[in-house]
Design a protein around this motif. Structure first.
Motif, PDB file in Angstrom:
ATOM      1  N   GLY A 162      61.989 -49.151 -35.405  1.00 38.83           N
ATOM      2  CA  GLY A 162      63.051 -50.149 -35.511  1.00 38.83           C
ATOM      3  C   GLY A 162      62.592 -51.564 -35.211  1.00 38.83           C
ATOM      4  N   ASN A 163      61.527 -51.713 -34.435  1.00 36.71           N
ATOM      5  CA  ASN A 163      61.019 -53.033 -34.069  1.00 36.71           C
ATOM      6  C   ASN A 163      59.768 -53.421 -34.842  1.00 36.71           C
ATOM      7  OD1 ASN A 163      63.038 -53.265 -32.154  1.00 36.71           O
ATOM      8  ND2 ASN A 163      61.795 -52.352 -30.559  1.00 36.71           N
ATOM      9  N   LYS A 164      59.390 -52.636 -35.811  1.00 35.00           N
ATOM     10  CA  LYS A 164      58.154 -52.874 -36.555  1.00 35.00           C
ATOM     11  C   LYS A 164      58.280 -54.121 -37.436  1.00 35.00           C
ATOM     12  CE  LYS A 164      55.094 -50.748 -39.919  1.00 35.00           C
ATOM     13  NZ  LYS A 164      54.911 -49.616 -40.819  1.00 35.00           N
ATOM     14  N   PRO A 165      57.274 -55.005 -37.396  1.00 39.15           N
ATOM     15  CA  PRO A 165      57.280 -56.156 -38.294  1.00 39.15           C
ATOM     16  C   PRO A 165      57.220 -55.695 -39.749  1.00 39.15           C
ATOM     17  CG  PRO A 165      55.583 -56.381 -36.606  1.00 39.15           C
ATOM     18  CD  PRO A 165      56.123 -54.991 -36.511  1.00 39.15           C
ATOM     19  N   GLU A 166      57.701 -56.536 -40.655  1.00 37.63           N
ATOM     20  CA  GLU A 166      57.672 -56.174 -42.080  1.00 37.63           C
ATOM     21  C   GLU A 166      56.258 -55.851 -42.534  1.00 37.63           C
ATOM     22  OE1 GLU A 166      59.678 -58.415 -45.136  1.00 37.63           O
ATOM     23  OE2 GLU A 166      61.250 -58.945 -43.705  1.00 37.63           O
ATOM     24  N   VAL A 167      55.324 -56.676 -42.107  1.00 36.73           N
ATOM     25  CA  VAL A 167      53.924 -56.457 -42.478  1.00 36.73           C
ATOM     26  C   VAL A 167      53.155 -56.095 -41.215  1.00 36.73           C
ATOM     27  CG1 VAL A 167      51.846 -57.496 -43.447  1.00 36.73           C
ATOM     28  CG2 VAL A 167      54.092 -58.131 -44.364  1.00 36.73           C
ATOM     29  N   TRP A 168      52.674 -54.853 -41.146  1.00 38.43           N
ATOM     30  CA  TRP A 168      51.878 -54.408 -40.011  1.00 38.43           C
ATOM     31  C   TRP A 168      50.705 -53.600 -40.526  1.00 38.43           C
ATOM     32  CZ3 TRP A 168      51.020 -55.834 -35.341  1.00 38.43           C
ATOM     33  CH2 TRP A 168      50.285 -55.016 -34.483  1.00 38.43           C
ATOM     34  N   THR A 169      49.511 -54.052 -40.223  1.00 38.88           N
ATOM     35  CA  THR A 169      48.294 -53.372 -40.642  1.00 38.88           C
ATOM     36  C   THR A 169      47.342 -53.295 -39.445  1.00 38.88           C
ATOM     37  OG1 THR A 169      47.198 -55.445 -41.250  1.00 38.88           O
ATOM     38  CG2 THR A 169      48.477 -54.332 -42.986  1.00 38.88           C
ATOM     39  N   LYS A 170      46.302 -52.524 -39.603  1.00 42.25           N
ATOM     40  CA  LYS A 170      45.288 -52.442 -38.554  1.00 42.25           C
ATOM     41  C   LYS A 170      44.669 -53.822 -38.313  1.00 42.25           C
ATOM     42  CE  LYS A 170      41.358 -49.560 -37.250  1.00 42.25           C
ATOM     43  NZ  LYS A 170      40.520 -48.432 -37.685  1.00 42.25           N
ATOM     44  N   GLU A 171      44.509 -54.601 -39.385  1.00 47.86           N
ATOM     45  CA  GLU A 171      43.966 -55.949 -39.256  1.00 47.86           C
ATOM     46  C   GLU A 171      44.895 -56.837 -38.430  1.00 47.86           C
ATOM     47  OE1 GLU A 171      44.060 -54.233 -42.238  1.00 47.86           O
ATOM     48  OE2 GLU A 171      41.931 -53.748 -42.090  1.00 47.86           O
ATOM     49  N   LYS A 172      46.204 -56.700 -38.631  1.00 50.45           N
ATOM     50  CA  LYS A 172      47.182 -57.454 -37.824  1.00 50.45           C
ATOM     51  C   LYS A 172      47.077 -57.036 -36.361  1.00 50.45           C
ATOM     52  CE  LYS A 172      49.608 -59.843 -40.901  1.00 50.45           C
ATOM     53  NZ  LYS A 172      49.708 -61.281 -40.898  1.00 50.45           N
ATOM     54  N   ALA A 173      46.889 -55.742 -36.138  1.00 54.41           N
ATOM     55  CA  ALA A 173      46.731 -55.248 -34.765  1.00 54.41           C
ATOM     56  C   ALA A 173      45.517 -55.891 -34.104  1.00 54.41           C
ATOM     57  CB  ALA A 173      46.591 -53.730 -34.764  1.00 54.41           C
ATOM     58  N   LEU A 174      44.408 -55.947 -34.820  1.00 56.28           N
ATOM     59  CA  LEU A 174      43.192 -56.542 -34.272  1.00 56.28           C
ATOM     60  C   LEU A 174      43.382 -58.031 -33.978  1.00 56.28           C
ATOM     61  CD1 LEU A 174      40.593 -54.698 -36.511  1.00 56.28           C
ATOM     62  CD2 LEU A 174      40.889 -54.417 -34.047  1.00 56.28           C
ATOM     63  N   GLU A 175      44.104 -58.730 -34.854  1.00 55.72           N
ATOM     64  CA  GLU A 175      44.400 -60.148 -34.620  1.00 55.72           C
ATOM     65  C   GLU A 175      45.250 -60.322 -33.363  1.00 55.72           C
ATOM     66  OE1 GLU A 175      46.320 -61.749 -38.108  1.00 55.72           O
ATOM     67  OE2 GLU A 175      44.635 -61.189 -39.395  1.00 55.72           O
ATOM     68  N   GLN A 176      46.258 -59.455 -33.199  1.00 55.16           N
ATOM     69  CA  GLN A 176      47.141 -59.516 -32.036  1.00 55.16           C
ATOM     70  C   GLN A 176      46.363 -59.265 -30.745  1.00 55.16           C
ATOM     71  OE1 GLN A 176      51.356 -58.007 -32.100  1.00 55.16           O
ATOM     72  NE2 GLN A 176      50.464 -56.367 -30.874  1.00 55.16           N
TER      73      GLN A 176
END
Length: 95
Positions: free
Chosen positions: A71-85
């Motif tokens: 329910g709280n997931k961003p529209e765009v979420w990828t492993k690359e986004k995780a690494l950036e975060q």
């Protein structure tokens, strides 16, 4: 023990998600992003070593870095986004 900076730290040490309250005030909360339970899988008081934090993070990343609470997931979420975060929000001593 945590440094003064880290006592005010509000980001999950595994994924960098913002809890919006200091980690040291969290008790058995589950991270919306990575699904890790504070005070169970790692201790926010600094007693969990950086190596243990990295091992937990690597396990999450290797499993695909999936967002835990849909329910709280961003529209765009990828492993690359995780690494950036992680790079932007996790203190260097825990990277």
């Amino acid at each position: 023990m945590l440094t003064k900076l880290n006592q005010k730290h509000t980001r999950c040490l595994i994924c960098g998600f913002d809890w919006r309250i200091p980690l040291v005030e969290c008790r058995y909360e589950i991270c919306d992003c990575c699904g890790v339970e504070l005070n169970n899988e790692y201790e926010p008081d600094g007693s969990t070593s950086p190596q243990q934090i990295v091992a937990i993070r690597n396990e999450w990343l290797e499993s695909g870095a999936t967002w835990f609470t849909k329910g709280n997931k961003p529209e765009v979420w990828t492993k690359e986004k995780a690494l950036e975060q992680i790079k932007a929000n996790v203190p260097k001593e825990f990277q």
